[in-house]
Design an enzyme around this catalytic site. Structure first.
Site, short mmCIF file in Angstrom:
data_model
loop_
_atom_site.label_atom_id
_atom_site.label_comp_id
_atom_site.label_asym_id
_atom_site.label_seq_id
_atom_site.Cartn_x
_atom_site.Cartn_y
_atom_site.Cartn_z
N HIS A 141 6.72 -1.53 4.64
CA HIS A 141 7.20 -0.86 3.44
C HIS A 141 6.03 -0.41 2.57
O HIS A 141 4.93 -0.97 2.65
CB HIS A 141 8.13 -1.77 2.66
CG HIS A 141 9.46 -1.96 3.34
ND1 HIS A 141 10.53 -2.52 2.70
CD2 HIS A 141 9.89 -1.64 4.59
CE1 HIS A 141 11.57 -2.55 3.52
NE2 HIS A 141 11.20 -2.03 4.68
N GLU A 171 5.44 -0.81 -0.61
CA GLU A 171 4.93 -1.85 -1.49
C GLU A 171 3.99 -2.79 -0.74
O GLU A 171 2.92 -3.15 -1.25
CB GLU A 171 6.10 -2.67 -2.09
CG GLU A 171 7.12 -1.85 -2.83
CD GLU A 171 8.29 -1.37 -1.96
OE1 GLU A 171 9.40 -1.30 -2.50
OE2 GLU A 171 8.09 -1.05 -0.77
N CYS A 200 13.14 -3.62 -1.94
CA CYS A 200 14.10 -4.49 -1.27
C CYS A 200 13.79 -5.94 -1.67
O CYS A 200 12.78 -6.22 -2.32
CB CYS A 200 14.00 -4.32 0.24
SG CYS A 200 12.46 -4.94 0.97
N CYS A 240 10.33 -7.15 -0.39
CA CYS A 240 9.21 -6.58 -1.16
C CYS A 240 9.15 -7.16 -2.56
O CYS A 240 8.06 -7.36 -3.10
CB CYS A 240 9.30 -5.05 -1.20
SG CYS A 240 8.83 -4.29 0.38
#
Length: 178
Positions: free
Chosen positions: A86, A88, A112, A115
């Site tokens: 992801h 992040e 999410c 993250c």
């Protein structure tokens, strides 16, 4: 007289620019970590590790070849062998924890759960998404996430040029045989 955009609007626009590098057919997310003094620490976007075939560029992701009816958003990453990191996580990896402590992370979509845990563990003090800012700060265009474009729903604001790039990518995705 011209006024400057806020630091938060600036951070979101940087994250939107990072999202343009994302290598995922289903969703393009960008993130930028900014130190308490306003310096850019690191950027990240979602996609596979450098050097590996990408989903958007090379069609390497089984999940990316599925429709949203076959595989709803946010469900079944492990079952479909999605191995993209992801945005992040990529930004945090590039920054290192010591440069994250007390920083702000700007992300083009809400993180999410995984993250969010990673952001807290890295010591990041604040998370900002486009939904946190008033629309006039980012412009009149509507931010349309990949799954929202396909479902014809809208959510939060996005820069018009970035919005157009995302729409072109989704249209390209629709034309690609699955």
């Amino acid at each position: 007289m011209t006024t400057r955009i806020t630091r938060d609007a600036y951070g979101i626009r940087l994250a939107q620019a990072a999202a343009l590098r994302a290598d995922c057919t289903r969703r393009q997310v960008g993130a930028v970590i900014v130190s308490p003094d306003g310096s850019i620490v690191a950027t990240g976007y979602n996609g596979r590790a450098s050097g590996l075939p990408g989903c958007l560029t090379e069609g390497a992701c089984p999940r990316g070849r599925m429709t949203y009816a076959e595989q709803p958003a946010g469900v079944g990453y492990a079952e479909t062998s999605c191995d993209a990191a992801h945005a992040e996580a990529n930004a945090i990896i590039r920054a290192g924890r010591d440069r994250c402590v007390g920083a702000t992370i700007y992300v083009t979509d809400a993180p999410c759960h995984g993250c969010s845990v990673l952001i807290a563990a890295a010591g990041i003090a604040r998370t900002v998404t486009p939904d946190d800012l008033p629309t006039p700060e980012l412009g009149p265009a509507t931010y349309r996430r990949w799954e929202d474009v396909k479902a014809e729903r809208t959510s939060g604001p996005l820069d018009p040029e970035i919005h157009a790039a995302l729409v072109r990518a989704v249209e390209r995705d629709r034309e690609t045989p699955r």
